[in-house]
Structure formats: C-alpha cells, structure tokens
Design a protein around this motif. Structure first.
Motif, PDB file in Angstrom:
ATOM      1  N   LEU A 285      -5.401 -84.701  57.812  1.00  0.00           N
ATOM      2  CA  LEU A 285      -6.292 -83.859  57.269  1.00  0.00           C
ATOM      3  C   LEU A 285      -6.679 -83.902  55.701  1.00  0.00           C
ATOM      4  N   LYS A 286      -6.057 -85.199  55.373  1.00  0.00           N
ATOM      5  CA  LYS A 286      -6.529 -85.627  54.136  1.00  0.00           C
ATOM      6  C   LYS A 286      -7.774 -85.718  53.713  1.00  0.00           C
ATOM      7  N   ASP A 287      -8.595 -86.177  54.495  1.00  0.00           N
ATOM      8  CA  ASP A 287     -10.096 -86.583  54.281  1.00  0.00           C
ATOM      9  C   ASP A 287     -10.981 -85.414  54.725  1.00  0.00           C
ATOM     10  N   TYR A 288     -10.376 -84.374  54.991  1.00  0.00           N
ATOM     11  CA  TYR A 288     -11.146 -82.959  55.262  1.00  0.00           C
ATOM     12  C   TYR A 288     -11.341 -82.324  54.142  1.00  0.00           C
ATOM     13  N   LYS A 289     -11.959 -82.756  53.119  1.00  0.00           N
ATOM     14  CA  LYS A 289     -12.511 -82.334  51.866  1.00  0.00           C
ATOM     15  C   LYS A 289     -13.798 -81.670  51.718  1.00  0.00           C
ATOM     16  N   TRP A 290     -14.647 -81.707  52.667  1.00  0.00           N
ATOM     17  CA  TRP A 290     -15.968 -80.995  52.699  1.00  0.00           C
ATOM     18  C   TRP A 290     -16.059 -79.991  53.587  1.00  0.00           C
ATOM     19  N   LEU A 291     -16.885 -78.944  53.056  1.00  0.00           N
ATOM     20  CA  LEU A 291     -17.133 -77.580  54.047  1.00  0.00           C
ATOM     21  C   LEU A 291     -18.492 -77.560  54.063  1.00  0.00           C
ATOM     22  N   PRO A 292     -19.063 -77.900  55.331  1.00  0.00           N
ATOM     23  CA  PRO A 292     -20.543 -77.899  55.391  1.00  0.00           C
ATOM     24  C   PRO A 292     -21.060 -76.448  55.526  1.00  0.00           C
ATOM     25  N   LYS A 293     -22.336 -76.209  54.946  1.00  0.00           N
ATOM     26  CA  LYS A 293     -22.934 -74.895  54.995  1.00  0.00           C
ATOM     27  C   LYS A 293     -24.196 -74.938  55.572  1.00  0.00           C
ATOM     28  N   PHE A 294     -24.366 -74.113  56.476  1.00  0.00           N
ATOM     29  CA  PHE A 294     -25.919 -74.004  56.944  1.00  0.00           C
ATOM     30  C   PHE A 294     -26.049 -72.349  57.189  1.00  0.00           C
ATOM     31  N   GLU A 295     -27.212 -71.901  56.536  1.00  0.00           N
ATOM     32  CA  GLU A 295     -27.162 -70.427  56.347  1.00  0.00           C
ATOM     33  C   GLU A 295     -28.699 -69.973  56.467  1.00  0.00           C
TER      34      GLU A 295
ATOM     35  N   ALA B  67     -42.653 -60.459  56.482  1.00  0.00           N
ATOM     36  CA  ALA B  67     -43.472 -59.106  56.411  1.00  0.00           C
ATOM     37  C   ALA B  67     -43.401 -58.335  55.228  1.00  0.00           C
ATOM     38  N   ASP B  68     -44.691 -58.085  54.716  1.00  0.00           N
ATOM     39  CA  ASP B  68     -44.638 -57.148  53.471  1.00  0.00           C
ATOM     40  C   ASP B  68     -43.736 -58.042  52.290  1.00  0.00           C
ATOM     41  N   ASN B  69     -42.508 -57.217  51.787  1.00  0.00           N
ATOM     42  CA  ASN B  69     -41.651 -57.493  50.909  1.00  0.00           C
ATOM     43  C   ASN B  69     -40.489 -58.217  51.721  1.00  0.00           C
ATOM     44  N   PHE B  70     -40.596 -58.528  52.887  1.00  0.00           N
ATOM     45  CA  PHE B  70     -39.304 -59.065  53.689  1.00  0.00           C
ATOM     46  C   PHE B  70     -39.520 -60.614  53.680  1.00  0.00           C
ATOM     47  N   ASN B  71     -38.461 -61.329  53.394  1.00  0.00           N
ATOM     48  CA  ASN B  71     -38.637 -62.503  53.395  1.00  0.00           C
ATOM     49  C   ASN B  71     -37.544 -63.319  53.981  1.00  0.00           C
ATOM     50  N   LEU B  72     -37.610 -64.580  54.372  1.00  0.00           N
ATOM     51  CA  LEU B  72     -36.857 -65.471  55.162  1.00  0.00           C
ATOM     52  C   LEU B  72     -36.139 -66.785  54.251  1.00  0.00           C
ATOM     53  N   GLY B  73     -34.942 -67.243  54.242  1.00  0.00           N
ATOM     54  CA  GLY B  73     -34.660 -68.295  53.554  1.00  0.00           C
ATOM     55  C   GLY B  73     -33.788 -68.959  54.115  1.00  0.00           C
ATOM     56  N   LEU B  74     -33.600 -70.268  53.847  1.00  0.00           N
ATOM     57  CA  LEU B  74     -32.668 -71.414  54.586  1.00  0.00           C
ATOM     58  C   LEU B  74     -31.953 -72.075  53.534  1.00  0.00           C
ATOM     59  N   ASN B  75     -30.655 -72.160  53.811  1.00  0.00           N
ATOM     60  CA  ASN B  75     -29.599 -73.215  52.866  1.00  0.00           C
ATOM     61  C   ASN B  75     -28.840 -74.109  53.810  1.00  0.00           C
TER      62      ASN B  75
ATOM     63  N   THR C  28     -26.900 -62.828  54.727  1.00  0.00           N
ATOM     64  CA  THR C  28     -26.790 -63.950  55.090  1.00  0.00           C
ATOM     65  C   THR C  28     -26.018 -64.265  56.335  1.00  0.00           C
ATOM     66  N   VAL C  29     -26.234 -65.192  57.313  1.00  0.00           N
ATOM     67  CA  VAL C  29     -25.499 -65.314  58.365  1.00  0.00           C
ATOM     68  C   VAL C  29     -25.478 -66.854  58.674  1.00  0.00           C
ATOM     69  N   GLY C  30     -24.361 -67.505  58.954  1.00  0.00           N
ATOM     70  CA  GLY C  30     -24.505 -68.833  59.050  1.00  0.00           C
ATOM     71  C   GLY C  30     -22.967 -69.510  59.226  1.00  0.00           C
ATOM     72  N   THR C  31     -22.462 -70.581  59.017  1.00  0.00           N
ATOM     73  CA  THR C  31     -21.323 -71.176  59.137  1.00  0.00           C
ATOM     74  C   THR C  31     -20.292 -70.722  58.437  1.00  0.00           C
ATOM     75  N   GLN C  32     -20.491 -69.841  57.374  1.00  0.00           N
ATOM     76  CA  GLN C  32     -19.494 -69.284  56.451  1.00  0.00           C
ATOM     77  C   GLN C  32     -19.375 -67.948  56.917  1.00  0.00           C
ATOM     78  N   GLY C  33     -19.957 -67.485  58.214  1.00  0.00           N
ATOM     79  CA  GLY C  33     -20.055 -66.021  58.543  1.00  0.00           C
ATOM     80  C   GLY C  33     -21.056 -65.137  58.343  1.00  0.00           C
ATOM     81  N   ILE C  34     -20.561 -63.650  57.623  1.00  0.00           N
ATOM     82  CA  ILE C  34     -21.864 -63.134  57.207  1.00  0.00           C
ATOM     83  C   ILE C  34     -21.442 -62.875  55.680  1.00  0.00           C
ATOM     84  N   GLY C  35     -22.570 -62.476  54.993  1.00  0.00           N
ATOM     85  CA  GLY C  35     -22.355 -62.002  53.440  1.00  0.00           C
ATOM     86  C   GLY C  35     -23.534 -61.439  52.999  1.00  0.00           C
ATOM     87  N   ALA C  36     -23.571 -61.324  51.604  1.00  0.00           N
ATOM     88  CA  ALA C  36     -24.608 -60.394  50.895  1.00  0.00           C
ATOM     89  C   ALA C  36     -24.908 -61.452  49.649  1.00  0.00           C
TER      90      ALA C  36
END
Length: 238
Positions: free
Chosen positions: A221-231, A179-187, A44-52
């Motif tokens: 910073l007291k109202d910065y409670k939400w962390l958006p995620k696009f991946e 392609a074949d067994n390869f796929n894409l996803g969006l979150n 995965t690649v997105g606003t939370q960096g890279i991952g698995a």
C-alpha cells in the motif's frame, strides 16, 4: 442591388449585436461578459460520496468553494487468501472531509464551453480516510477429528488510515445552466494523501500472523498515495 445587400448586412449585424448583448451580464469588476462563477449552493455526488458545497466568486476569473463530503461503505466477502480455507471478511470504508478550493478561469473570452472551464487548487482535512477489515474462518477447522470453531482459531483485524491534511489539484466545468438559476458542474482531480498508517492485530492461533503479513500489506500500500475524485454538482445560483 448593392444598397439592398448593404441593408441586409447591416440588419444582420444589428441582430447579432442585439443577441450578444442580451446574453451578456455585468460582472463584479464592471466588465461585460458571461461569468463562469456565480454565488451558488448545491449538492455533490461522486467518488467521494455525497456532499454539499458553497461557491463564492472573488472576481471574474477566481472563485472560492467550500465543501464537505461523506463516503460510508461496508460489506462482507468470502475469500481464500491463498489458502484452502474460506475466510469471512467484514470490511468498512469511511471518507469524510472538509475542503476549500480556488478555481481559476484561464479563458475568459473563449466560447461558452471553455468559458466555463477552470483549473483548481486547494486542499482538505480528512477526519476519516481509510478502512478496517475483520477476517475469520468461515467454517470449523479440524485437527484430525477434533473440530475448532472459527472463534477458537482466532481473527485478524486490520486498520488502514490516511486521515489528515491533503492538497488537491484538478480541473472542471462550472455554472452550466440547466434551468433558470439551476446549474450543473463537473470536477475531476486528485488528493495527495501520502502513505497510510497500518495496524494489524490477531487473536488465538492467528496471533503470530501480523508479524508476517503487516509488513507485506504496508509494502503493497505504500504507493497508494493519490485519491482520485470525480464529482457532479447540482447547484442553485442566488
């Protein structure tokens, strides 16, 4: 004429039926359709960096995903901070988590676009979630004709921390074949982190600064409670 038209319509119906059946798959519960979820492993690649991520279908409409991601970032900037003096600011941001998500497919009989759509609920444990900054004068400070180095004037160190458990809600599209067994996803979604812990310290001439500025920063910073995620996910079905 009527018989020819009937034969043509019958042939078209048979062709459509054949193509439809060819695109269908037998699902785990014995029904026929095109599953939104399959066993998968990907990156995965997105606003939370890279991952698995690993995906495990639980039924035709439910899917379990286990994931981890890492976002390290650091840099430096020069700012005045409402002052006539320039300050060097060295900062570091780190987010690292282990997550579990449950996807629900609300439109199992819809067209291909909405059949891949899912609503998601879950949560994560953030081992690291926050950042730190060190602020120091960029140049010497002069008291009359007497110069004082930035180190002699002092530095301000600030740590902001959201680490801990965080629930998640979102939506996405899964198993979009590329392609074949390869796929894409969006979150797309957001974690609820709550208010951060803040700690500010300072040295030398600036040692009284945290007493004034830490409450201001905490309030800002007291109202910065939400962390958006696009991946974006690139996965392999197995």
């Amino acid at each position: 004429m009527k018989s020819s038209l009937l034969m043509l319509m019958t042939g078209c119906c048979m062709l459509v039926s054949t193509l439809t059946f060819a695109q269908q798959e037998w699902l785990p519960d014995g029904a026929v359709g095109q599953p939104a979820f399959k066993n998968s492993v990907g990156i995965t690649v997105g606003t939370q960096g890279i991952g698995a991520e690993v995906g495990i279908p639980l039924s035709t409409r439910f899917n379990l995903r286990l994931a981890t991601s890492l976002l390290p970032y650091e840099g430096d900037v020069v700012k005045k901070f409402n002052s006539t003096f320039d300050y060097n600011t060295d900062f570091k941001v780190e987010f690292m988590n282990l997550s579990a998500f449950l996807d629900w497919q609300p439109f199992p009989t819809a067209g291909s676009f909405f059949r891949k759509f899912a609503l998601t609920a879950g949560g994560a444990y953030f081992y690291k979630a926050g950042g730190s900054a060190k602020v120091m004068l960029k140049d010497d400070y002069y008291y009359g004709d007497i110069p004082f180095t930035p180190e002699e004037v002092g530095e301000i160190n600030t740590v902001v921390d959201w680490k801990g458990w965080a629930p998640y809600a979102g939506l996405g599209w899964h198993n979009i074949t590329i392609a074949d067994n390869f796929n894409l996803g969006l979150n797309l979604g957001a974690y609820y982190l709550g208010s951060p812990d803040i700690n500010m310290t300072a040295t030398n001439w600036l040692s009284s600064n945290p007493a004034v500025n830490e409450p201001i920063l905490r309030r800002n910073l007291k109202d910065y409670k939400w962390l958006p995620k696009f991946e974006i996910k690139f996965a392999y079905n197995y």
